[in-house]
Design a protein around this motif. Structure first.
Motif, PDB file in Angstrom:
ATOM      1  N   SER A 163      -0.471 -44.972  25.126  1.00 16.14           N
ATOM      2  CA  SER A 163      -0.149 -46.294  24.584  1.00 16.14           C
ATOM      3  C   SER A 163       1.350 -46.473  24.474  1.00 16.14           C
ATOM      4  O   SER A 163       2.089 -45.515  24.185  1.00 16.14           O
ATOM      5  CB  SER A 163      -0.792 -46.467  23.202  1.00 16.14           C
ATOM      6  N   GLU A 164       1.826 -47.689  24.717  1.00 24.72           N
ATOM      7  CA  GLU A 164       3.245 -47.986  24.552  1.00 24.72           C
ATOM      8  C   GLU A 164       3.618 -47.893  23.065  1.00 24.72           C
ATOM      9  O   GLU A 164       2.745 -48.010  22.190  1.00 24.72           O
ATOM     10  CB  GLU A 164       3.558 -49.381  25.091  1.00 24.72           C
ATOM     11  N   PRO A 165       4.904 -47.670  22.756  1.00 22.70           N
ATOM     12  CA  PRO A 165       5.333 -47.414  21.365  1.00 22.70           C
ATOM     13  C   PRO A 165       4.869 -48.443  20.334  1.00 22.70           C
ATOM     14  O   PRO A 165       4.551 -48.087  19.200  1.00 22.70           O
ATOM     15  CB  PRO A 165       6.857 -47.379  21.484  1.00 22.70           C
ATOM     16  N   LEU A 166       4.855 -49.734  20.694  1.00 22.59           N
ATOM     17  CA  LEU A 166       4.483 -50.761  19.713  1.00 22.59           C
ATOM     18  C   LEU A 166       3.052 -51.260  19.906  1.00 22.59           C
ATOM     19  O   LEU A 166       2.679 -52.309  19.374  1.00 22.59           O
ATOM     20  CB  LEU A 166       5.456 -51.954  19.796  1.00 22.59           C
ATOM     21  N   PHE A 167       2.244 -50.499  20.643  1.00 21.51           N
ATOM     22  CA  PHE A 167       0.852 -50.896  20.870  1.00 21.51           C
ATOM     23  C   PHE A 167       0.123 -50.968  19.522  1.00 21.51           C
ATOM     24  O   PHE A 167       0.100 -50.016  18.748  1.00 21.51           O
ATOM     25  CB  PHE A 167       0.168 -49.882  21.782  1.00 21.51           C
ATOM     26  N   GLY A 168      -0.452 -52.143  19.235  1.00 21.64           N
ATOM     27  CA  GLY A 168      -1.184 -52.313  17.976  1.00 21.64           C
ATOM     28  C   GLY A 168      -0.304 -52.475  16.759  1.00 21.64           C
ATOM     29  O   GLY A 168      -0.811 -52.505  15.624  1.00 21.64           O
ATOM     30  N   SER A 169       1.015 -52.575  16.945  1.00 22.20           N
ATOM     31  CA  SER A 169       1.934 -52.688  15.814  1.00 22.20           C
ATOM     32  C   SER A 169       1.851 -54.063  15.162  1.00 22.20           C
ATOM     33  O   SER A 169       1.889 -55.084  15.854  1.00 22.20           O
ATOM     34  CB  SER A 169       3.377 -52.440  16.283  1.00 22.20           C
ATOM     35  N   PRO A 170       1.754 -54.140  13.826  1.00 24.41           N
ATOM     36  CA  PRO A 170       1.762 -55.446  13.152  1.00 24.41           C
ATOM     37  C   PRO A 170       3.084 -56.182  13.348  1.00 24.41           C
ATOM     38  O   PRO A 170       3.122 -57.408  13.325  1.00 24.41           O
ATOM     39  CB  PRO A 170       1.518 -55.090  11.686  1.00 24.41           C
ATOM     40  N   THR A 171       4.175 -55.429  13.536  1.00 24.62           N
ATOM     41  CA  THR A 171       5.474 -56.061  13.799  1.00 24.62           C
ATOM     42  C   THR A 171       5.436 -56.844  15.103  1.00 24.62           C
ATOM     43  O   THR A 171       5.884 -57.992  15.173  1.00 24.62           O
ATOM     44  CB  THR A 171       6.587 -54.999  13.866  1.00 24.62           C
ATOM     45  N   LEU A 172       4.870 -56.215  16.142  1.00 23.42           N
ATOM     46  CA  LEU A 172       4.770 -56.889  17.431  1.00 23.42           C
ATOM     47  C   LEU A 172       3.886 -58.127  17.317  1.00 23.42           C
ATOM     48  O   LEU A 172       4.217 -59.192  17.840  1.00 23.42           O
ATOM     49  CB  LEU A 172       4.210 -55.937  18.478  1.00 23.42           C
ATOM     50  N   SER A 173       2.774 -57.996  16.615  1.00 21.70           N
ATOM     51  CA  SER A 173       1.856 -59.128  16.451  1.00 21.70           C
ATOM     52  C   SER A 173       2.531 -60.287  15.735  1.00 21.70           C
ATOM     53  O   SER A 173       2.396 -61.448  16.143  1.00 21.70           O
ATOM     54  CB  SER A 173       0.618 -58.677  15.674  1.00 21.70           C
ATOM     55  N   LEU A 174       3.307 -59.976  14.686  1.00 14.64           N
ATOM     56  CA  LEU A 174       3.994 -61.028  13.931  1.00 14.64           C
ATOM     57  C   LEU A 174       5.032 -61.729  14.797  1.00 14.64           C
ATOM     58  O   LEU A 174       5.140 -62.960  14.793  1.00 14.64           O
ATOM     59  CB  LEU A 174       4.658 -60.422  12.690  1.00 14.64           C
ATOM     60  N   LEU A 175       5.798 -60.953  15.562  1.00 21.10           N
ATOM     61  CA  LEU A 175       6.818 -61.543  16.433  1.00 21.10           C
ATOM     62  C   LEU A 175       6.183 -62.453  17.479  1.00 21.10           C
ATOM     63  O   LEU A 175       6.700 -63.542  17.760  1.00 21.10           O
ATOM     64  CB  LEU A 175       7.614 -60.432  17.123  1.00 21.10           C
ATOM     65  N   GLN A 176       5.066 -62.017  18.048  1.00 24.66           N
ATOM     66  CA  GLN A 176       4.392 -62.828  19.064  1.00 24.66           C
ATOM     67  C   GLN A 176       3.864 -64.132  18.468  1.00 24.66           C
ATOM     68  O   GLN A 176       3.981 -65.198  19.075  1.00 24.66           O
ATOM     69  CB  GLN A 176       3.248 -62.029  19.691  1.00 24.66           C
ATOM     70  N   GLN A 177       3.301 -64.051  17.260  1.00 27.99           N
ATOM     71  CA  GLN A 177       2.778 -65.251  16.609  1.00 27.99           C
ATOM     72  C   GLN A 177       3.893 -66.250  16.320  1.00 27.99           C
ATOM     73  O   GLN A 177       3.750 -67.455  16.556  1.00 27.99           O
ATOM     74  CB  GLN A 177       2.052 -64.866  15.316  1.00 27.99           C
ATOM     75  N   GLN A 178       5.022 -65.739  15.796  1.00 28.42           N
ATOM     76  CA  GLN A 178       6.148 -66.619  15.473  1.00 28.42           C
ATOM     77  C   GLN A 178       6.705 -67.277  16.731  1.00 28.42           C
ATOM     78  O   GLN A 178       7.015 -68.480  16.735  1.00 28.42           O
ATOM     79  CB  GLN A 178       7.244 -65.817  14.763  1.00 28.42           C
ATOM     80  N   LEU A 179       6.830 -66.498  17.790  1.00 23.20           N
ATOM     81  CA  LEU A 179       7.409 -67.017  19.028  1.00 23.20           C
ATOM     82  C   LEU A 179       6.513 -68.088  19.634  1.00 23.20           C
ATOM     83  O   LEU A 179       6.992 -69.163  20.043  1.00 23.20           O
ATOM     84  CB  LEU A 179       7.618 -65.871  20.007  1.00 23.20           C
ATOM     85  N   LEU A 180       5.205 -67.821  19.672  1.00 17.45           N
ATOM     86  CA  LEU A 180       4.268 -68.771  20.253  1.00 17.45           C
ATOM     87  C   LEU A 180       4.209 -70.049  19.426  1.00 17.45           C
ATOM     88  O   LEU A 180       4.172 -71.156  19.967  1.00 17.45           O
ATOM     89  CB  LEU A 180       2.875 -68.149  20.353  1.00 17.45           C
ATOM     90  N   SER A 181       4.208 -69.899  18.100  1.00 16.88           N
ATOM     91  CA  SER A 181       4.159 -71.069  17.218  1.00 16.88           C
ATOM     92  C   SER A 181       5.394 -71.940  17.391  1.00 16.88           C
ATOM     93  O   SER A 181       5.313 -73.166  17.440  1.00 16.88           O
ATOM     94  CB  SER A 181       4.024 -70.620  15.760  1.00 16.88           C
ATOM     95  N   SER A 182       6.557 -71.296  17.506  1.00 18.30           N
ATOM     96  CA  SER A 182       7.816 -72.046  17.586  1.00 18.30           C
ATOM     97  C   SER A 182       8.003 -72.708  18.945  1.00 18.30           C
ATOM     98  O   SER A 182       8.527 -73.815  19.029  1.00 18.30           O
ATOM     99  CB  SER A 182       8.999 -71.115  17.293  1.00 18.30           C
ATOM    100  N   ILE A 183       7.588 -72.041  20.009  1.00 19.60           N
ATOM    101  CA  ILE A 183       7.780 -72.629  21.337  1.00 19.60           C
ATOM    102  C   ILE A 183       6.900 -73.867  21.493  1.00 19.60           C
ATOM    103  O   ILE A 183       7.221 -74.789  22.244  1.00 19.60           O
ATOM    104  CB  ILE A 183       7.476 -71.594  22.457  1.00 19.60           C
ATOM    105  N   ASN A 184       5.772 -73.909  20.765  1.00 18.17           N
ATOM    106  CA  ASN A 184       4.864 -75.055  20.842  1.00 18.17           C
ATOM    107  C   ASN A 184       5.084 -76.055  19.713  1.00 18.17           C
ATOM    108  O   ASN A 184       4.314 -77.012  19.583  1.00 18.17           O
ATOM    109  CB  ASN A 184       3.404 -74.573  20.799  1.00 18.17           C
ATOM    110  N   TYR A 185       6.130 -75.823  18.921  1.00 18.71           N
ATOM    111  CA  TYR A 185       6.405 -76.697  17.778  1.00 18.71           C
ATOM    112  C   TYR A 185       6.710 -78.124  18.246  1.00 18.71           C
ATOM    113  O   TYR A 185       7.371 -78.334  19.271  1.00 18.71           O
ATOM    114  CB  TYR A 185       7.601 -76.136  17.005  1.00 18.71           C
ATOM    115  N   GLN A 186       6.215 -79.088  17.504  1.00 17.98           N
ATOM    116  CA  GLN A 186       6.495 -80.489  17.800  1.00 17.98           C
ATOM    117  C   GLN A 186       7.412 -81.053  16.733  1.00 17.98           C
ATOM    118  O   GLN A 186       7.163 -80.900  15.534  1.00 17.98           O
ATOM    119  CB  GLN A 186       5.199 -81.302  17.871  1.00 17.98           C
TER     120      GLN A 186
END
Length: 551
Positions: A296-319
């Motif tokens: 597994s890659e170092p951040l596989f399953g990491s809550p930090t990675l999950s949080l960053l992905q959620q924030q990025l996706l939410s912001s890129i789709n922000y209206q």
């Protein structure tokens, strides 16, 4: 902890055993307790490498969006052109320059006052006397200095600080003092009075020829307005624009000066933003897989990675929750009808007399506690009532039934015609990356530059919201997601390293003790044959029997 099997060989052989090897086996067994700690350290160090790489990618993206959201950044840049660079050459256009086309005629150029004195046969001729220039008396330097010549007189003028520069011009007819005003235009005249300079070598008095070129302002018209400039480097006559006058136009001729937004710079920055965003998303996606060995890659399953992905996706789709009302010819025009914001309707007839206009409506909205801030702005095409939600989220819900006389005022739910990245020609891909349609971006920049500006720079706009998200996530913010993850790893690593160091000290002490004890045991084993032989000899002497089978 495992066990160590010790083999001392035959106790009566006298060979003993290898103390160093035995101690190494025991120490290696003791060090097994550190294995899980070191494995965890290795895992955390791998995570640190990835977090650092993500921090760099976030920093790149932050620089891109900062250039777009900064009021003095790339969106404030202007570019210009002149239809005749031989007469008028543009040199600068700053952020205050207004986009548009300006018609310019150049009637005359600015000139600088110049004059000269009578030529003398040699620049080494001795001079005496003085002259008054613009009210200041300039004396020929004293003969004791050796500067009582035309060069010394020029130096005296230049050091007097009277706004005039003196030079010595030498040709086949001799040397003469030339005076040139430091200021062009009518404000830079040269007045020479009470001239008593004499060439002692020839005995001739040196007269001053007044201003072979008089100081005059440049004369030009901009959009039909007659203007003057004391210099041929002109600033301010077209707001925010600096240009150089190089010649004059013919009678009735004009030059077209075009000032435009620097679309190419904006397009380049947006393109770089898309590239850097995709690099960040791809780096995150790569952490959700395994390497070529199946690990597994170092951040596989990491809550930090999950949080960053959620924030990025939410912001890129922000209206962007902004909108505006447009259509009035003046902010002071009396309006009729009503506007509904959310569930609240404001009737213009309910406002006080003299306040039934855009300015009065803005005041009513702001004092109505509607969760919306209203401002009246003029974007060059007329006044607009800009509405900005005080709460981040979806676009404002508003309906306009306002009218300025017979003209209906419309409400646009998007800031400047857009409230999401799709308005720039940016679309989302299935893997979370984005794609840019450069033709669409160029089109919207040409048709609605102010809308793009508002999309990035208005309060609660997409640009400002995305910038805040990046700041809250990046490593440069001490309380950012990445910074906190790195700090947490660092704290655990410090604790693990302390445990390893402590265990190493204990093992080192045991190693030293074992070495001493086993060396002692080895010496005993090596001495056993001799001791047994002594016992046999003593027994034989006492009993008369020979106990040594080889004796």
């Amino acid at each position: 902890m495992g066990t160590v099997g010790l083999s001392f060989g035959s106790p009566t052989s006298g060979a003993g055993f290898n103390v160093s090897t035995t101690v190494s086996e025991i120490v290696s067994n003791l060090q097994n307790v550190e294995t899980p700690w070191k494995n965890q350290l290795s895992s955390l160090e791998s995570q640190d490498t990835v977090l650092s790489s993500l921090g760099t990618l976030y920093s790149n993206l932050t620089n891109d969006i900062s250039s777009l959201t900064d009021f003095t950044g790339v969106m404030s840049l202007k570019e210009g052109s002149s239809s005749n660079n031989d007469i008028l050459e543009l040199t600068a256009a700053d952020s205050s320059a207004a986009e548009g086309t300006y018609t310019v005629s150049v009637n005359s150029l600015a000139t600088t006052a110049t004059g000269f004195m009578t030529a003398i046969s040699s620049s080494s001729d001795t001079l005496t006397g003085s002259m008054d220039i613009n009210g200041t008396t300039i004396d020929v330097p004293d003969s004791s200095t050796g500067d009582d010549n035309i060069t010394g007189l020029a130096n005296a003028v230049n050091s007097a600080g009277i706004g005039v520069t003196a030079t010595v011009l030498t040709d086949t007819t001799g040397s003469r003092l030339v005076l040139t005003s430091n200021t062009s235009g009518t404000g830079g005249s040269i007045a020479v009075t009470a001239n008593s300079i004499t060439d002692s070598t020839s005995g001739a008095s040196l007269s001053y020829t007044s201003q072979i070129a008089t100081g005059a302002n440049a004369s030009l018209t901009v959009n039909g307005i007659s203007l003057q400039s004391s210099s041929n480097t002109v600033s301010g006559l077209i707001p925010g624009v600096t240009f150089q006058l190089l010649g004059t136009t013919g009678t009735g001729d004009t030059i077209q000066v075009v000032i435009a937004n620097d679309n190419s710079a904006v397009e380049s920055t947006v393109t770089q933003f898309v590239t850097d965003y995709n690099s960040l998303v791809s780096a995150m996606n790569a952490q959700e897989t395994t390497d070529t060995s199946g690990n597994s890659e170092p951040l596989f399953g990491s809550p930090t990675l999950s949080l960053l992905q959620q924030q990025l996706l939410s912001s890129i789709n922000y209206q962007s929750p902004n909108g505006f009302v447009t259509g009035a010819s003046s902010a002071s025009d009396t309006l009729t009808g009503s506007i509904t914001i959310g569930s609240t309707t404001i009737q213009m007839s309910s406002l006080a007399s003299g306040s039934q206009n855009l300015n009065g409506l803005a005041s009513a909205i702001n004092s109505g506690d509607l969760g919306v801030t209203a401002n009246v702005v003029n974007n060059g095409s007329g006044p607009q009532l800009v509405l900005v939600s005080n709460i981040s989220g979806s676009p404002l819900s508003a309906t306009s039934n306002l009218a300025d006389g017979t003209t209906s005022l419309t409400y646009d739910a998007n800031t400047g015609g857009m409230n999401a990245l799709t308005g720039l020609g940016i679309s989302m891909n299935n893997d979370g990356t984005i794609s840019l349609d450069e033709t669409s971006l160029d089109s919207v920049l040409n048709s609605d530059y102010s809308g793009v500006l508002g999309f990035f720079q208005d309060a609660n706009s997409w640009g400002m919201t995305f910038s805040t998200m990046l700041n809250n996530a990046g490593a440069s913010n001490t309380v950012g997601v990445l910074a906190l993850a790195e700090k947490s790893n660092s704290n655990v690593e410090s604790s693990l390293n302390a445990d390893v160091s402590k265990e190493n000290l204990e093992i080192s002490a045991q190693q030293s003790s074992l070495t001493t004890e086993l060396n002692s045991a080895n010496e005993i084993l090596q001495e056993l044959p001799a001791q047994l032989n002594s016992v046999n000899e003593l027994y034989s002497a006492i009993s008369g029997f020979n106990e040594n089978p080889n004796g």
